[in-house]
Write a protein that holds these residues in place. Structure first.
Motif, PDB file in Angstrom:
ATOM      1  N   TYR A   8     -23.829 -10.859 -19.453  1.00 59.63           N
ATOM      2  CA  TYR A   8     -24.227 -12.241 -19.199  1.00 59.63           C
ATOM      3  C   TYR A   8     -25.469 -12.534 -20.029  1.00 59.63           C
ATOM      4  O   TYR A   8     -26.452 -11.793 -19.956  1.00 59.63           O
ATOM      5  CB  TYR A   8     -24.480 -12.346 -17.695  1.00 59.63           C
ATOM      6  CG  TYR A   8     -25.239 -13.531 -17.152  1.00 59.63           C
ATOM      7  CD1 TYR A   8     -24.576 -14.508 -16.410  1.00 59.63           C
ATOM      8  CD2 TYR A   8     -26.629 -13.628 -17.277  1.00 59.63           C
ATOM      9  CE1 TYR A   8     -25.285 -15.560 -15.839  1.00 59.63           C
ATOM     10  CE2 TYR A   8     -27.338 -14.678 -16.723  1.00 59.63           C
ATOM     11  CZ  TYR A   8     -26.659 -15.647 -15.999  1.00 59.63           C
ATOM     12  OH  TYR A   8     -27.350 -16.689 -15.428  1.00 59.63           O
ATOM     13  N   LEU A   9     -25.411 -13.553 -20.859  1.00 58.80           N
ATOM     14  CA  LEU A   9     -26.560 -13.963 -21.664  1.00 58.80           C
ATOM     15  C   LEU A   9     -27.037 -15.316 -21.162  1.00 58.80           C
ATOM     16  O   LEU A   9     -26.342 -16.323 -21.283  1.00 58.80           O
ATOM     17  CB  LEU A   9     -26.183 -14.037 -23.147  1.00 58.80           C
ATOM     18  CG  LEU A   9     -27.320 -14.400 -24.117  1.00 58.80           C
ATOM     19  CD1 LEU A   9     -28.408 -13.330 -24.110  1.00 58.80           C
ATOM     20  CD2 LEU A   9     -26.777 -14.613 -25.525  1.00 58.80           C
ATOM     21  N   PHE A  10     -28.236 -15.348 -20.596  1.00 51.25           N
ATOM     22  CA  PHE A  10     -28.781 -16.564 -19.987  1.00 51.25           C
ATOM     23  C   PHE A  10     -29.407 -17.446 -21.057  1.00 51.25           C
ATOM     24  O   PHE A  10     -30.197 -16.992 -21.887  1.00 51.25           O
ATOM     25  CB  PHE A  10     -29.833 -16.171 -18.939  1.00 51.25           C
ATOM     26  CG  PHE A  10     -30.452 -17.334 -18.223  1.00 51.25           C
ATOM     27  CD1 PHE A  10     -29.736 -18.059 -17.289  1.00 51.25           C
ATOM     28  CD2 PHE A  10     -31.764 -17.703 -18.489  1.00 51.25           C
ATOM     29  CE1 PHE A  10     -30.307 -19.132 -16.618  1.00 51.25           C
ATOM     30  CE2 PHE A  10     -32.348 -18.773 -17.830  1.00 51.25           C
ATOM     31  CZ  PHE A  10     -31.621 -19.494 -16.890  1.00 51.25           C
TER      32      PHE A  10
ATOM     33  N   PHE B 240     -23.654 -17.530 -21.536  1.00 49.95           N
ATOM     34  CA  PHE B 240     -22.461 -16.891 -22.059  1.00 49.95           C
ATOM     35  C   PHE B 240     -22.061 -15.777 -21.093  1.00 49.95           C
ATOM     36  O   PHE B 240     -22.917 -15.085 -20.529  1.00 49.95           O
ATOM     37  CB  PHE B 240     -22.727 -16.256 -23.430  1.00 49.95           C
ATOM     38  CG  PHE B 240     -22.900 -17.232 -24.552  1.00 49.95           C
ATOM     39  CD1 PHE B 240     -21.789 -17.873 -25.099  1.00 49.95           C
ATOM     40  CD2 PHE B 240     -24.151 -17.491 -25.073  1.00 49.95           C
ATOM     41  CE1 PHE B 240     -21.937 -18.761 -26.154  1.00 49.95           C
ATOM     42  CE2 PHE B 240     -24.310 -18.380 -26.128  1.00 49.95           C
ATOM     43  CZ  PHE B 240     -23.200 -19.022 -26.662  1.00 49.95           C
ATOM     44  N   LEU B 241     -20.762 -15.594 -20.945  1.00 49.49           N
ATOM     45  CA  LEU B 241     -20.245 -14.518 -20.107  1.00 49.49           C
ATOM     46  C   LEU B 241     -19.226 -13.712 -20.902  1.00 49.49           C
ATOM     47  O   LEU B 241     -18.399 -14.269 -21.624  1.00 49.49           O
ATOM     48  CB  LEU B 241     -19.555 -15.067 -18.855  1.00 49.49           C
ATOM     49  CG  LEU B 241     -20.399 -15.257 -17.600  1.00 49.49           C
ATOM     50  CD1 LEU B 241     -19.546 -15.855 -16.490  1.00 49.49           C
ATOM     51  CD2 LEU B 241     -20.990 -13.938 -17.131  1.00 49.49           C
TER      52      LEU B 241
ATOM     53  N   LEU C 284     -15.927 -16.288 -29.626  1.00 47.57           N
ATOM     54  CA  LEU C 284     -15.293 -17.420 -28.945  1.00 47.57           C
ATOM     55  C   LEU C 284     -14.420 -18.222 -29.908  1.00 47.57           C
ATOM     56  O   LEU C 284     -13.294 -18.617 -29.572  1.00 47.57           O
ATOM     57  CB  LEU C 284     -16.366 -18.337 -28.350  1.00 47.57           C
ATOM     58  CG  LEU C 284     -16.930 -17.951 -26.983  1.00 47.57           C
ATOM     59  CD1 LEU C 284     -18.220 -18.703 -26.719  1.00 47.57           C
ATOM     60  CD2 LEU C 284     -15.904 -18.240 -25.884  1.00 47.57           C
ATOM     61  N   GLU C 285     -14.941 -18.466 -31.096  1.00 47.43           N
ATOM     62  CA  GLU C 285     -14.199 -19.234 -32.091  1.00 47.43           C
ATOM     63  C   GLU C 285     -12.912 -18.518 -32.489  1.00 47.43           C
ATOM     64  O   GLU C 285     -11.847 -19.126 -32.597  1.00 47.43           O
ATOM     65  CB  GLU C 285     -15.074 -19.456 -33.324  1.00 47.43           C
ATOM     66  CG  GLU C 285     -14.392 -20.252 -34.433  1.00 47.43           C
ATOM     67  CD  GLU C 285     -15.261 -20.412 -35.661  1.00 47.43           C
ATOM     68  OE1 GLU C 285     -14.807 -21.042 -36.626  1.00 47.43           O
ATOM     69  OE2 GLU C 285     -16.406 -19.885 -35.659  1.00 47.43           O
TER      70      GLU C 285
ATOM     71  N   TYR D 290     -18.265 -19.564 -22.527  1.00 46.33           N
ATOM     72  CA  TYR D 290     -19.530 -20.301 -22.528  1.00 46.33           C
ATOM     73  C   TYR D 290     -19.448 -21.322 -21.405  1.00 46.33           C
ATOM     74  O   TYR D 290     -18.472 -22.066 -21.296  1.00 46.33           O
ATOM     75  CB  TYR D 290     -19.753 -21.018 -23.860  1.00 46.33           C
ATOM     76  CG  TYR D 290     -20.850 -22.058 -23.790  1.00 46.33           C
ATOM     77  CD1 TYR D 290     -22.192 -21.682 -23.789  1.00 46.33           C
ATOM     78  CD2 TYR D 290     -20.532 -23.418 -23.695  1.00 46.33           C
ATOM     79  CE1 TYR D 290     -23.191 -22.643 -23.717  1.00 46.33           C
ATOM     80  CE2 TYR D 290     -21.527 -24.388 -23.624  1.00 46.33           C
ATOM     81  CZ  TYR D 290     -22.856 -23.990 -23.635  1.00 46.33           C
ATOM     82  OH  TYR D 290     -23.843 -24.940 -23.543  1.00 46.33           O
ATOM     83  N   TYR D 291     -20.477 -21.363 -20.533  1.00 42.63           N
ATOM     84  CA  TYR D 291     -20.484 -22.305 -19.402  1.00 42.63           C
ATOM     85  C   TYR D 291     -21.739 -23.171 -19.460  1.00 42.63           C
ATOM     86  O   TYR D 291     -22.842 -22.690 -19.774  1.00 42.63           O
ATOM     87  CB  TYR D 291     -20.490 -21.561 -18.066  1.00 42.63           C
ATOM     88  CG  TYR D 291     -19.191 -20.874 -17.713  1.00 42.63           C
ATOM     89  CD1 TYR D 291     -18.057 -21.605 -17.383  1.00 42.63           C
ATOM     90  CD2 TYR D 291     -19.112 -19.483 -17.691  1.00 42.63           C
ATOM     91  CE1 TYR D 291     -16.871 -20.979 -17.039  1.00 42.63           C
ATOM     92  CE2 TYR D 291     -17.931 -18.840 -17.345  1.00 42.63           C
ATOM     93  CZ  TYR D 291     -16.815 -19.596 -17.027  1.00 42.63           C
ATOM     94  OH  TYR D 291     -15.636 -18.973 -16.695  1.00 42.63           O
TER      95      TYR D 291
END
Length: 283
Positions: free
Chosen positions: A30-32, A81-82, A133-134, A10-11
């Motif tokens: 990639y989720l924008f 998210f990537l 991610l968690e 996550y960026y």
């Protein structure tokens, strides 16, 4: 990519510098979420297309495809998210099920890279990203096994959402394609009919062909072709043709494989079937 299989991030950035066009040797999903960004993607021939990104847009770029994000307003908060996954990891997942490959085959066969998610779809995918991610950052019992489950859940969720949307919009086109493939098989039943052959004939991904048959008929392409060849063999031998000449004509490599397939389909050997049902043989 640091990991050999996949990585997820996550960026959130401000004053993000536009990168030069680049390509990877892995798949990028990639989720924008937020920002003032235009994505530029180059097709395999090198022709660029630009997409003004909206919150909820999802991008899948295959290995070797040049792309980069153009910052229309670098000061705007840029969040996304990537998800990166290796070709070898995708191949292993494909051995489990071709259902993992729907978006990949759309990207590779039709150069379809961008999809827009509704708010409900976006939040569903976002929750899958967050759970993965968690788990990646945790050291809980069974973490390795659960990471794999989360990974599969994320990929299948994305594929299912897009598949359902595409199916509602293009079921007629898909049915036409399916009928054309069926006609081609029936007209060339004596020829080599591999998955690669048919995908090449119709200029589509072999994963798409496999998915199409499984969804439409509930059987694989290979199973369908075997059934059609067995039907032709059955009709031929009950019409007086020799068993040996028939199985060779319709693409069975040897009598043993033909015998097993025939008996499994009809419950008796070719010779027994011919004796019982032949209508042209002289007693």
């Amino acid at each position: 990519m640091v990991s050999s299989d996949f990585e997820v991030y996550y960026y959130s950035d401000k004053n993000f510098t536009t990168l030069k066009p680049h390509a990877h040797d892995y798949y990028e999903c990639y989720l924008f979420i937020e920002g003032d960004v235009t994505m530029e993607i180059f097709n395999p021939e090198g022709t660029p297309s630009r997409y003004k990104m909206s919150p909820g847009d999802l991008m899948l770029v295959p290995p070797g495809i040049m792309h980069h994000a153009l910052m229309n307003n670098p000061e705007a908060n840029y969040r996304r998210f990537l998800f990166w996954i290796s070709k070898s990891c995708c191949n292993r997942l494909m051995q489990e099920s071709v259902d993992y490959m729907y978006l990949i085959q759309k990207a590779e066969a039709f150069h379809k890279y961008i999809y827009h998610m509704t708010p409900a779809q976006f939040h569903m995918i976002e929750s899958k990203f967050l759970r993965l991610l968690e788990e990646v950052s945790s050291e809980r019992y069974g973490s390795s096994a659960f990471i794999h489950l989360c990974l599969c859940d994320l990929i299948l969720t994305i594929n299912r959402i897009v598949y359902d949307e595409e199916n509602m919009k293009s079921s007629s086109d898909e049915l036409t394609l399916f009928q054309n493939i069926i006609s081609y098989i029936e007209g060339n039943i004596e020829e080599s009919l591999t998955l690669d052959d048919i995908a090449g004939k119709f200029f589509i991904s072999k994963y798409y062909v496999a998915h199409l048959f499984k969804d439409t008929l509930g059987v694989s392409l290979h199973q369908y072709i075997i059934k059609k060849r067995l039907d032709e063999c059955r009709n031929a031998i009950t019409g007086g043709a020799s068993i040996t000449g028939t199985y060779e004509k319709f693409g069975f490599r040897d009598y043993s494989s033909f015998f097993k397939a025939f008996k499994k389909e009809y419950g008796m050997s070719p010779k027994e079937y011919q004796s019982l049902y032949s209508h042209n043989l002289i007693p």
